[in-house]
Motif scaffolding. Sequence first.
Motif, mmCIF file in Angstrom:
data_model
loop_
_atom_site.group_PDB
_atom_site.id
_atom_site.type_symbol
_atom_site.label_atom_id
_atom_site.label_comp_id
_atom_site.label_asym_id
_atom_site.label_seq_id
_atom_site.Cartn_x
_atom_site.Cartn_y
_atom_site.Cartn_z
ATOM 1 N N THR A 203 -2.877 11.489 -13.448
ATOM 2 C CA THR A 203 -1.465 11.100 -13.464
ATOM 3 C C THR A 203 -0.661 11.995 -14.395
ATOM 4 O OG1 THR A 203 -2.159 8.813 -13.099
ATOM 5 C CG2 THR A 203 0.102 9.154 -13.806
ATOM 6 N N SER A 225 -1.913 1.427 -19.021
ATOM 7 C CA SER A 225 -2.799 0.798 -18.033
ATOM 8 C C SER A 225 -3.558 -0.372 -18.634
ATOM 9 C CB SER A 225 -3.784 1.841 -17.480
ATOM 10 O OG SER A 225 -3.110 2.921 -16.871
ATOM 11 N N VAL A 246 -6.713 -0.798 -11.698
ATOM 12 C CA VAL A 246 -5.624 -0.957 -10.719
ATOM 13 C C VAL A 246 -4.286 -0.578 -11.347
ATOM 14 C CG1 VAL A 246 -4.316 -2.635 -9.366
ATOM 15 C CG2 VAL A 246 -6.807 -2.673 -9.305
ATOM 16 N N ALA A 247 -4.070 -0.972 -12.596
ATOM 17 C CA ALA A 247 -2.825 -0.594 -13.290
ATOM 18 C C ALA A 247 -2.733 0.922 -13.429
ATOM 19 C CB ALA A 247 -2.776 -1.266 -14.664
ATOM 20 N N ILE A 250 -1.729 2.329 -10.091
ATOM 21 C CA ILE A 250 -0.288 2.154 -9.844
ATOM 22 C C ILE A 250 0.511 3.235 -10.576
ATOM 23 C CG2 ILE A 250 1.679 0.628 -10.260
ATOM 24 C CD1 ILE A 250 -0.227 -1.744 -9.798
ATOM 25 N N CYS A 251 0.111 3.544 -11.809
ATOM 26 C CA CYS A 251 0.771 4.626 -12.550
ATOM 27 C C CYS A 251 0.637 5.952 -11.807
ATOM 28 C CB CYS A 251 0.175 4.757 -13.956
ATOM 29 S SG CYS A 251 0.553 3.393 -15.071
ATOM 30 N N ILE A 253 0.227 6.391 -8.544
ATOM 31 C CA ILE A 253 1.074 6.349 -7.342
ATOM 32 C C ILE A 253 2.544 6.563 -7.715
ATOM 33 C CG2 ILE A 253 1.902 4.857 -5.478
ATOM 34 C CD1 ILE A 253 -0.878 3.562 -5.451
ATOM 35 N N LEU A 254 2.965 5.938 -8.822
ATOM 36 C CA LEU A 254 4.347 6.120 -9.277
ATOM 37 C C LEU A 254 4.627 7.569 -9.663
ATOM 38 C CD1 LEU A 254 4.876 2.893 -11.440
ATOM 39 C CD2 LEU A 254 5.813 3.376 -9.163
#
Length: 285
Positions: A203, A225, A246-247, A250-251, A253-254
Motif C-alpha cells: 500500500t 490497520s 482485512v483492514a 481495505i487500505c 484498495i483505497l
Amino acid sequence: MFDDFFVRAVIGGIGVALVAGPLGCFIIWRKLAYFGDTLSHSALLGVALALLFEVNVTLAVFVVSVAVSLMLVFLQRRASLSSDALLGLLAHSALAVGLVTLAFMTWVRVDLMGFLFGDILSITTFDLAIIWGGGMSVLVVLMVIWRALFAATVSYELALAEGAKPDHVNIIFMILMAGVIAVSLKIVGVLLITALLIIPAATARRLSSSPEQMAFFAILIGVISVWFGLFGSLELDTPAGPSIVVAALICFILSLMPVPLGLFRNNGQNQRGADNNAGVTIDDR
C-alpha cells in the motif's frame, strides 16, 4: 492501563506494525513474499517443539525460523533446484512436520486455530515485553544495516564495491525476518503473518517517493490497520487477527483509488525506479 485486554491487544498490534512495515518493504523490493510465507509456515514446527520441550514459544519459533533460513542458504549452494522450489519444499515440509508432531502429543491440548489465525486478545503483559523488546531490537539492527542492505537489494555487485559484505547482510536480514515472525505469531497467527508484512508495504508504494518514505508509510498503514481491525472486530464480533488483515486490505484498495492530479505526480515514477533497481531475488545471490 495494562489490566484491559483490549488495550494490551492494541499496544501489541502496534508494536508488531512498527517492525513489520520496514521489513515488509524489503520483502516487496526483493520479491521475497514466498520466503516470508516459508518462515511463517515453519513457525508451527517451532510451536510444536516448544510444547514438546516445554520452552518459550517465541524463542522456539525464532530458532526454527533461523534454522529454516540457514537451511535455505545451504540448499541453494548444494541443490540444483530453483529457489521457489526450495522455498515450497521447506514451507510445506515444516508445516507438515509441525502438524504431525502436534498430533502425536496427545497429552497436550493445543489451540490450533489460535496459532493459525492468531489470538491477539489473549496477549499478556509478558507478551507485550517480548513484542516490544524484540521488535525494537530488530528495528535497531535494521537501522544499522539499512544502507548496506539496500545496496545489496539494488545490486549485489554494488554492495561488494562499497564493502558492504552482502552475503553477511542477507543472513542478518533473514534473522531479522525470523524475529518478526516469532513476535507476530500471537498477533495474526501462522497463516496471516505474511499478509501483515506485505499488504502495508504494498500500500505504501503508491504514497512514497523514497525508500525511507515507503518504510514510514508502511508503519503508519500497519498501525491504522491494527487500530481499525481491532475496533471492527470488537463491534462486529469477528476474529481479531483476520480483521486486522482485512483492514490492511481495505487500505490497499483505497490506495488504488484515483488521487488529485499532481498529489503524487513524482511518487509513482520514483518508486517504480526504486523497485526496478531493487528487483533482486534470492536467485541473484
